[in-house]
Design a protein around this motif. Structure first.
Motif, PDB file in Angstrom:
ATOM      1  N   LEU A 241      17.017 -13.518  16.530  1.00 53.48           N
ATOM      2  CA  LEU A 241      16.268 -13.578  15.534  1.00 53.48           C
ATOM      3  C   LEU A 241      14.979 -14.366  15.514  1.00 53.48           C
ATOM      4  CD1 LEU A 241      16.385 -12.845  12.533  1.00 53.48           C
ATOM      5  CD2 LEU A 241      17.806 -15.048  12.004  1.00 53.48           C
ATOM      6  N   ARG A 242      15.302 -15.551  16.362  1.00 51.81           N
ATOM      7  CA  ARG A 242      13.854 -16.334  16.237  1.00 51.81           C
ATOM      8  C   ARG A 242      12.727 -15.391  17.024  1.00 51.81           C
ATOM      9  NH1 ARG A 242      15.683 -20.156  18.755  1.00 51.81           N
ATOM     10  NH2 ARG A 242      15.066 -19.592  20.926  1.00 51.81           N
ATOM     11  N   ALA A 243      13.113 -14.695  18.029  1.00 53.30           N
ATOM     12  CA  ALA A 243      12.040 -13.922  18.648  1.00 53.30           C
ATOM     13  C   ALA A 243      11.620 -12.753  17.880  1.00 53.30           C
ATOM     14  CB  ALA A 243      12.681 -13.588  19.893  1.00 53.30           C
ATOM     15  N   ALA A 244      12.368 -12.248  16.873  1.00 53.41           N
ATOM     16  CA  ALA A 244      11.873 -11.338  16.255  1.00 53.41           C
ATOM     17  C   ALA A 244      11.094 -11.524  15.154  1.00 53.41           C
ATOM     18  CB  ALA A 244      13.193 -10.454  15.550  1.00 53.41           C
ATOM     19  N   LEU A 245      11.257 -12.802  14.654  1.00 55.65           N
ATOM     20  CA  LEU A 245      10.354 -13.384  13.512  1.00 55.65           C
ATOM     21  C   LEU A 245       9.071 -14.049  14.115  1.00 55.65           C
ATOM     22  CD1 LEU A 245      13.274 -15.000  11.531  1.00 55.65           C
ATOM     23  CD2 LEU A 245      11.821 -12.940  10.945  1.00 55.65           C
ATOM     24  N   ALA A 246       8.800 -13.975  15.410  1.00 61.01           N
ATOM     25  CA  ALA A 246       7.845 -14.768  15.883  1.00 61.01           C
ATOM     26  C   ALA A 246       7.001 -13.953  16.888  1.00 61.01           C
ATOM     27  CB  ALA A 246       8.162 -16.177  16.560  1.00 61.01           C
ATOM     28  N   PRO A 247       6.470 -12.701  16.481  1.00 58.48           N
ATOM     29  CA  PRO A 247       5.810 -11.968  17.549  1.00 58.48           C
ATOM     30  C   PRO A 247       4.483 -12.524  17.799  1.00 58.48           C
ATOM     31  CG  PRO A 247       5.762 -10.784  15.446  1.00 58.48           C
ATOM     32  CD  PRO A 247       6.689 -12.173  15.130  1.00 58.48           C
TER      33      PRO A 247
ATOM     34  N   LYS B 145      19.260 -12.096 -13.037  1.00 59.58           N
ATOM     35  CA  LYS B 145      20.514 -12.713 -12.502  1.00 59.58           C
ATOM     36  C   LYS B 145      20.264 -13.321 -11.139  1.00 59.58           C
ATOM     37  CE  LYS B 145      22.977  -8.689 -14.338  1.00 59.58           C
ATOM     38  NZ  LYS B 145      23.524  -7.375 -13.947  1.00 59.58           N
ATOM     39  N   ASP B 146      19.337 -13.946 -11.051  1.00 57.38           N
ATOM     40  CA  ASP B 146      18.896 -14.581  -9.468  1.00 57.38           C
ATOM     41  C   ASP B 146      19.294 -13.824  -8.464  1.00 57.38           C
ATOM     42  OD1 ASP B 146      17.806 -16.763 -11.029  1.00 57.38           O
ATOM     43  OD2 ASP B 146      19.589 -18.047 -10.749  1.00 57.38           O
ATOM     44  N   GLN B 147      19.553 -12.456  -8.466  1.00 58.22           N
ATOM     45  CA  GLN B 147      19.558 -11.711  -7.214  1.00 58.22           C
ATOM     46  C   GLN B 147      18.191 -11.347  -6.588  1.00 58.22           C
ATOM     47  OE1 GLN B 147      21.641  -8.683  -9.580  1.00 58.22           O
ATOM     48  NE2 GLN B 147      23.510  -9.273  -9.034  1.00 58.22           N
ATOM     49  N   LEU B 148      18.173 -11.127  -5.477  1.00 59.51           N
ATOM     50  CA  LEU B 148      16.876 -11.011  -4.539  1.00 59.51           C
ATOM     51  C   LEU B 148      16.777  -9.438  -4.657  1.00 59.51           C
ATOM     52  CD1 LEU B 148      14.924 -12.170  -2.834  1.00 59.51           C
ATOM     53  CD2 LEU B 148      16.538 -11.617  -0.738  1.00 59.51           C
ATOM     54  N   VAL B 149      15.617  -9.144  -5.007  1.00 55.66           N
ATOM     55  CA  VAL B 149      15.368  -7.605  -5.206  1.00 55.66           C
ATOM     56  C   VAL B 149      14.030  -7.395  -4.362  1.00 55.66           C
ATOM     57  CG1 VAL B 149      15.908  -7.694  -7.584  1.00 55.66           C
ATOM     58  CG2 VAL B 149      13.433  -8.129  -7.188  1.00 55.66           C
ATOM     59  N   ARG B 150      13.384  -8.397  -3.812  1.00 56.90           N
ATOM     60  CA  ARG B 150      12.201  -8.117  -2.785  1.00 56.90           C
ATOM     61  C   ARG B 150      12.295  -9.335  -1.883  1.00 56.90           C
ATOM     62  NH1 ARG B 150       5.998  -7.105  -4.067  1.00 56.90           N
ATOM     63  NH2 ARG B 150       5.388  -6.839  -1.821  1.00 56.90           N
ATOM     64  N   LEU B 151      12.020  -9.069  -0.502  1.00 53.71           N
ATOM     65  CA  LEU B 151      11.690  -9.882   0.429  1.00 53.71           C
ATOM     66  C   LEU B 151      10.594  -9.377   1.277  1.00 53.71           C
ATOM     67  CD1 LEU B 151      12.801 -12.483   2.268  1.00 53.71           C
ATOM     68  CD2 LEU B 151      14.209 -10.663   3.392  1.00 53.71           C
ATOM     69  N   GLN B 152       9.788 -10.571   1.529  1.00 56.87           N
ATOM     70  CA  GLN B 152       8.610 -10.365   2.387  1.00 56.87           C
ATOM     71  C   GLN B 152       8.472 -11.593   3.207  1.00 56.87           C
ATOM     72  OE1 GLN B 152       5.083  -8.487   0.864  1.00 56.87           O
ATOM     73  NE2 GLN B 152       3.632  -9.499   2.007  1.00 56.87           N
ATOM     74  N   ARG B 153       8.350 -11.051   4.558  1.00 58.21           N
ATOM     75  CA  ARG B 153       7.918 -12.219   5.722  1.00 58.21           C
ATOM     76  C   ARG B 153       6.722 -11.926   6.469  1.00 58.21           C
ATOM     77  NH1 ARG B 153      14.077 -11.224   6.874  1.00 58.21           N
ATOM     78  NH2 ARG B 153      13.090  -9.465   7.912  1.00 58.21           N
ATOM     79  N   THR B 154       5.836 -13.023   6.575  1.00 61.84           N
ATOM     80  CA  THR B 154       4.698 -12.778   6.998  1.00 61.84           C
ATOM     81  C   THR B 154       4.408 -14.302   7.979  1.00 61.84           C
ATOM     82  OG1 THR B 154       3.354 -13.702   5.233  1.00 61.84           O
ATOM     83  CG2 THR B 154       3.566 -11.411   5.388  1.00 61.84           C
ATOM     84  N   GLY B 155       3.624 -13.984   9.128  1.00 59.18           N
ATOM     85  CA  GLY B 155       3.445 -14.907  10.078  1.00 59.18           C
ATOM     86  C   GLY B 155       2.490 -14.484  11.077  1.00 59.18           C
TER      87      GLY B 155
END
Length: 292
Positions: free
Chosen positions: A217-223, A238-248
């Protein structure tokens, strides 16, 4: 220590939430989907859990803890994702067993991927049928981990899609959370939160995973060796997650992943294993940890 602090924090959120529900009888806990390797589906009950009431701590950290609890309660949702060059959509079950049924919208080795606990299927297309005498699906398992435990196929893909893992990282020690503001999303208003962390901290927060899965997971998140990681999360009322975005950004690569979640705890969601008559058993094989 960090694991105990997390359990204590989530327990506090649960206690606060239960305290807001009044003195009447609580909701009956939903039945769990069946996702054993011999099961043909991971089908939920017809009841949709309403989830706990919101806790009183509405700081960014408190809200994200509430969201983590809400998604733990939901146990399933439909996902639509773009992870680098890979994209697809379908139902995902993250508790109590893992199940996944993805139809890809980008070229790959297989048009569809199905996981039911520790058994996987891929295919569903003409190319698979052509090489298997007309059978459209290939069934397989993956090698066990170093301790001999059965591994979940396509675990790398599942870890990138799992909303509880994303929220565990967002509320972990060292993660800096802030409230960006309210935004329009489809036909509703959502709250946008932003978390600054690193790929290493994101992976380290997944204490329920094996070390090998955390490393992948760490390798996949740090290309490209990216150091910082920005996690944007949009929550419904309802505090439910509807969208997630990861950038780096790194020296030679960039992380840019997006996952949409819909129908959390949906009673009609299922991950259905193909018919035995349309399946060929290919034994044990090694798959890419990212299923790309």
């Amino acid at each position: 220590m960090a694991g105990r602090q997390r359990l204590a924090a989530l327990a506090a959120v649960a206690v606060l939430a239960s305290g807001l529900t009044g003195c009447g009888g609580g909701d009956v806990a939903p039945a769990t989907p069946s996702a054993g390797s011999s099961a043909s589906s991971a089908s939920p009950t017809t009841a949709t859990p309403t989830g706990p009431a919101k806790p009183t701590d509405r700081s960014p950290h408190g809200v994200l803890l509430s969201a983590e609890l809400a998604m733990q309660t939901a146990r399933r949702a439909k996902v639509s994702y773009r992870l680098g060059a890979d994209a697809g959509s379908g139902p995902l079950f993250w508790a109590p067993k893992t199940a996944l049924q993805i139809k890809r919208s980008t070229p790959g080795d297989a048009e569809q991927l199905i996981v039911v606990d520790t058994v996987a299927y891929q295919g569903g297309d003409a190319a698979t049928a052509a090489r298997n005498g007309g059978k459209h699906w290939e069934r397989f398992t993956v090698p066990p981990d170093p301790d001999g435990h059965k591994e979940v196929p396509y675990a790398g893909l599942i870890d990138l899609l799992n909303p509880v893992e994303a929220l565990a990282a967002a509320t972990a020690d060292g993660a800096e959370a802030s409230f960006v503001g309210e935004e329009k999303y489809e036909d509703s208003t959502v709250e946008h939160y932003r978390v600054t962390t690193t790929a290493e901290k994101y992976a380290a927060a997944q204490t329920a995973l094996t070390q090998a899965r955390r490393d992948n997971l760490r390798a996949a998140l740090a290309p490209g060796g990216s150091i910082s990681l920005t996690v944007d999360l949009w929550l419904n009322d309802k505090d439910q997650l509807v969208r997630l975005q990861r950038t780096g950004n790194g020296d030679s690569g960039r992380a840019d992943d997006s996952v949409l979640y819909s129908d959390p705890a949906g009673p009609l969601l299922s991950a259905q294993a193909p018919a035995e008559t349309d399946t060929v058993d290919t034994g044990v094989r090694t798959v890419s940890p990212l299923a790309r």
